[in-house]
Scaffold this motif. Structure first.
Motif, PDB file in Angstrom:
ATOM      1  N   GLY A  81       0.821  -1.192   0.000  1.00 38.30           N
ATOM      2  CA  GLY A  81       0.000   0.000   0.000  1.00 38.30           C
ATOM      3  C   GLY A  81       0.859   1.248   0.000  1.00 38.30           C
ATOM      4  O   GLY A  81       2.096   1.188   0.087  1.00 38.30           O
ATOM      5  N   ALA A  82       0.221   2.383  -0.059  1.00 37.93           N
ATOM      6  CA  ALA A  82       0.935   3.661  -0.025  1.00 37.93           C
ATOM      7  C   ALA A  82       1.741   3.757   1.266  1.00 37.93           C
ATOM      8  O   ALA A  82       1.258   3.427   2.344  1.00 37.93           O
ATOM      9  CB  ALA A  82      -0.059   4.813  -0.109  1.00 37.93           C
ATOM     10  N   GLY A  83       2.988   4.162   1.133  1.00 41.24           N
ATOM     11  CA  GLY A  83       3.859   4.328   2.289  1.00 41.24           C
ATOM     12  C   GLY A  83       4.443   3.042   2.839  1.00 41.24           C
ATOM     13  O   GLY A  83       5.090   3.057   3.877  1.00 41.24           O
ATOM     14  N   GLU A  84       4.229   1.919   2.171  1.00 35.82           N
ATOM     15  CA  GLU A  84       4.725   0.630   2.643  1.00 35.82           C
ATOM     16  C   GLU A  84       5.851   0.109   1.752  1.00 35.82           C
ATOM     17  O   GLU A  84       5.968   0.509   0.598  1.00 35.82           O
ATOM     18  CB  GLU A  84       3.607  -0.416   2.653  1.00 35.82           C
ATOM     19  N   VAL A  85       6.651  -0.803   2.320  1.00 40.93           N
ATOM     20  CA  VAL A  85       7.651  -1.534   1.544  1.00 40.93           C
ATOM     21  C   VAL A  85       7.452  -3.016   1.797  1.00 40.93           C
ATOM     22  O   VAL A  85       6.953  -3.420   2.841  1.00 40.93           O
ATOM     23  CB  VAL A  85       9.104  -1.131   1.900  1.00 40.93           C
ATOM     24  N   LEU A  86       7.835  -3.826   0.825  1.00 38.97           N
ATOM     25  CA  LEU A  86       7.785  -5.283   0.958  1.00 38.97           C
ATOM     26  C   LEU A  86       9.219  -5.776   0.999  1.00 38.97           C
ATOM     27  O   LEU A  86      10.023  -5.457   0.111  1.00 38.97           O
ATOM     28  CB  LEU A  86       7.037  -5.912  -0.219  1.00 38.97           C
ATOM     29  N   ILE A  87       9.557  -6.518   2.069  1.00 40.05           N
ATOM     30  CA  ILE A  87      10.912  -7.024   2.251  1.00 40.05           C
ATOM     31  C   ILE A  87      10.922  -8.536   2.057  1.00 40.05           C
ATOM     32  O   ILE A  87      10.120  -9.250   2.679  1.00 40.05           O
ATOM     33  CB  ILE A  87      11.441  -6.689   3.666  1.00 40.05           C
ATOM     34  N   ARG A  88      11.820  -9.036   1.201  1.00 40.55           N
ATOM     35  CA  ARG A  88      12.053 -10.474   1.089  1.00 40.55           C
ATOM     36  C   ARG A  88      12.943 -10.836   2.277  1.00 40.55           C
ATOM     37  O   ARG A  88      14.116 -10.490   2.325  1.00 40.55           O
ATOM     38  CB  ARG A  88      12.751 -10.855  -0.213  1.00 40.55           C
ATOM     39  N   ALA A 101      15.446  -9.104   8.618  1.00 35.04           N
ATOM     40  CA  ALA A 101      16.290  -8.347   7.698  1.00 35.04           C
ATOM     41  C   ALA A 101      16.208  -9.009   6.335  1.00 35.04           C
ATOM     42  O   ALA A 101      16.040 -10.222   6.223  1.00 35.04           O
ATOM     43  CB  ALA A 101      17.737  -8.326   8.187  1.00 35.04           C
ATOM     44  N   GLY A 102      16.318  -8.198   5.293  1.00 35.89           N
ATOM     45  CA  GLY A 102      16.253  -8.733   3.944  1.00 35.89           C
ATOM     46  C   GLY A 102      16.401  -7.638   2.919  1.00 35.89           C
ATOM     47  O   GLY A 102      16.956  -6.573   3.194  1.00 35.89           O
ATOM     48  N   THR A 103      15.877  -7.891   1.737  1.00 33.84           N
ATOM     49  CA  THR A 103      15.999  -6.982   0.608  1.00 33.84           C
ATOM     50  C   THR A 103      14.619  -6.476   0.208  1.00 33.84           C
ATOM     51  O   THR A 103      13.677  -7.265   0.097  1.00 33.84           O
ATOM     52  CB  THR A 103      16.649  -7.710  -0.585  1.00 33.84           C
ATOM     53  N   ILE A 104      14.511  -5.180  -0.032  1.00 33.54           N
ATOM     54  CA  ILE A 104      13.245  -4.590  -0.458  1.00 33.54           C
ATOM     55  C   ILE A 104      12.964  -5.018  -1.897  1.00 33.54           C
ATOM     56  O   ILE A 104      13.797  -4.844  -2.790  1.00 33.54           O
ATOM     57  CB  ILE A 104      13.278  -3.061  -0.334  1.00 33.54           C
ATOM     58  N   VAL A 105      11.778  -5.605  -2.107  1.00 36.38           N
ATOM     59  CA  VAL A 105      11.410  -6.091  -3.435  1.00 36.38           C
ATOM     60  C   VAL A 105      10.287  -5.286  -4.071  1.00 36.38           C
ATOM     61  O   VAL A 105      10.021  -5.426  -5.261  1.00 36.38           O
ATOM     62  CB  VAL A 105      11.049  -7.592  -3.418  1.00 36.38           C
ATOM     63  N   ALA A 106       9.612  -4.444  -3.281  1.00 36.17           N
ATOM     64  CA  ALA A 106       8.550  -3.592  -3.830  1.00 36.17           C
ATOM     65  C   ALA A 106       8.342  -2.413  -2.886  1.00 36.17           C
ATOM     66  O   ALA A 106       8.510  -2.539  -1.680  1.00 36.17           O
ATOM     67  CB  ALA A 106       7.242  -4.369  -3.984  1.00 36.17           C
ATOM     68  N   ILE A 107       7.974  -1.268  -3.462  1.00 38.44           N
ATOM     69  CA  ILE A 107       7.676  -0.081  -2.660  1.00 38.44           C
ATOM     70  C   ILE A 107       6.333   0.486  -3.083  1.00 38.44           C
ATOM     71  O   ILE A 107       5.944   0.392  -4.246  1.00 38.44           O
ATOM     72  CB  ILE A 107       8.777   0.996  -2.774  1.00 38.44           C
ATOM     73  N   GLY A 108       5.628   1.050  -2.116  1.00 38.29           N
ATOM     74  CA  GLY A 108       4.327   1.646  -2.398  1.00 38.29           C
ATOM     75  C   GLY A 108       4.455   3.107  -2.778  1.00 38.29           C
ATOM     76  O   GLY A 108       5.522   3.724  -2.657  1.00 38.29           O
ATOM     77  N   ASP A 109       3.359   3.666  -3.237  1.00 35.95           N
ATOM     78  CA  ASP A 109       3.320   5.084  -3.589  1.00 35.95           C
ATOM     79  C   ASP A 109       3.746   5.938  -2.404  1.00 35.95           C
ATOM     80  O   ASP A 109       3.396   5.656  -1.256  1.00 35.95           O
ATOM     81  CB  ASP A 109       1.908   5.493  -4.018  1.00 35.95           C
ATOM     82  N   GLY A 110       4.495   6.972  -2.676  1.00 35.33           N
ATOM     83  CA  GLY A 110       4.897   7.914  -1.651  1.00 35.33           C
ATOM     84  C   GLY A 110       6.167   7.540  -0.903  1.00 35.33           C
ATOM     85  O   GLY A 110       6.650   8.311  -0.085  1.00 35.33           O
ATOM     86  N   VAL A 111       6.716   6.357  -1.157  1.00 34.73           N
ATOM     87  CA  VAL A 111       7.960   5.957  -0.493  1.00 34.73           C
ATOM     88  C   VAL A 111       9.122   6.582  -1.253  1.00 34.73           C
ATOM     89  O   VAL A 111       9.319   6.324  -2.434  1.00 34.73           O
ATOM     90  CB  VAL A 111       8.120   4.417  -0.442  1.00 34.73           C
ATOM     91  N   GLU A 112       9.872   7.419  -0.553  1.00 33.59           N
ATOM     92  CA  GLU A 112      10.997   8.105  -1.195  1.00 33.59           C
ATOM     93  C   GLU A 112      12.341   7.744  -0.574  1.00 33.59           C
ATOM     94  O   GLU A 112      13.375   7.909  -1.195  1.00 33.59           O
ATOM     95  CB  GLU A 112      10.786   9.617  -1.104  1.00 33.59           C
ATOM     96  N   ARG A 113      12.311   7.267   0.654  1.00 31.95           N
ATOM     97  CA  ARG A 113      13.557   6.992   1.379  1.00 31.95           C
ATOM     98  C   ARG A 113      14.211   5.689   0.932  1.00 31.95           C
ATOM     99  O   ARG A 113      15.419   5.516   1.087  1.00 31.95           O
ATOM    100  CB  ARG A 113      13.257   6.944   2.871  1.00 31.95           C
ATOM    101  N   PHE A 114      13.431   4.745   0.408  1.00 32.82           N
ATOM    102  CA  PHE A 114      13.951   3.431   0.039  1.00 32.82           C
ATOM    103  C   PHE A 114      13.692   3.147  -1.436  1.00 32.82           C
ATOM    104  O   PHE A 114      12.805   3.737  -2.052  1.00 32.82           O
ATOM    105  CB  PHE A 114      13.256   2.339   0.870  1.00 32.82           C
ATOM    106  N   ALA A 115      14.462   2.198  -1.980  1.00 32.14           N
ATOM    107  CA  ALA A 115      14.288   1.771  -3.363  1.00 32.14           C
ATOM    108  C   ALA A 115      14.363   0.246  -3.421  1.00 32.14           C
ATOM    109  O   ALA A 115      14.957  -0.394  -2.542  1.00 32.14           O
ATOM    110  CB  ALA A 115      15.378   2.378  -4.245  1.00 32.14           C
ATOM    111  N   VAL A 116      13.773  -0.333  -4.450  1.00 33.12           N
ATOM    112  CA  VAL A 116      13.876  -1.769  -4.672  1.00 33.12           C
ATOM    113  C   VAL A 116      15.362  -2.137  -4.743  1.00 33.12           C
ATOM    114  O   VAL A 116      16.149  -1.458  -5.390  1.00 33.12           O
ATOM    115  CB  VAL A 116      13.128  -2.185  -5.955  1.00 33.12           C
ATOM    116  N   GLY A 117      15.730  -3.185  -4.022  1.00 32.10           N
ATOM    117  CA  GLY A 117      17.109  -3.640  -3.988  1.00 32.10           C
ATOM    118  C   GLY A 117      17.857  -3.193  -2.736  1.00 32.10           C
ATOM    119  O   GLY A 117      18.905  -3.752  -2.405  1.00 32.10           O
ATOM    120  N   ASP A 118      17.321  -2.198  -2.011  1.00 33.38           N
ATOM    121  CA  ASP A 118      17.946  -1.774  -0.756  1.00 33.38           C
ATOM    122  C   ASP A 118      17.829  -2.881   0.270  1.00 33.38           C
ATOM    123  O   ASP A 118      16.864  -3.645   0.282  1.00 33.38           O
ATOM    124  CB  ASP A 118      17.256  -0.531  -0.187  1.00 33.38           C
TER     125      ASP A 118
END
Length: 67
Positions: free
Chosen positions: A5-12, A46-63
């Motif tokens: 969702g908006a403002g969320e990240v998905l971490i593997r 701990a893991g790797t970000i695989v998806a980011i929601g709308d409005g997320v600016e601090r993180f990117a996929v692969g972080d």
């Protein structure tokens, strides 16, 4: 894959931890906040970000991420 969702990240998740307090909380012996269900215990990971929601600016996929 779960949606984000908006403002969320998905971490593997690559590694997870369970603290001794998780068992106490599960048994109702440790309540430091109002408990909402469903309740997820062992939320340290701990893991790797695989998806980011709308409005997320601090993180990117692969972080690398820690929760």
């Amino acid at each position: 894959m779960p949606t984000v969702g908006a403002g969320e990240v998905l971490i593997r998740i690559e590694i997870a931890g369970v603290g001794g307090w998780d068992a106490l909380e599960r048994e109702g012996e440790l309540v430091y906040n109002k408990v909402h269900f469903p309740r997820v215990l062992g939320g340290e990971c701990a893991g790797t970000i695989v998806a980011i929601g709308d409005g997320v600016e601090r993180f990117a996929v692969g972080d690398r991420g820690v929760s």
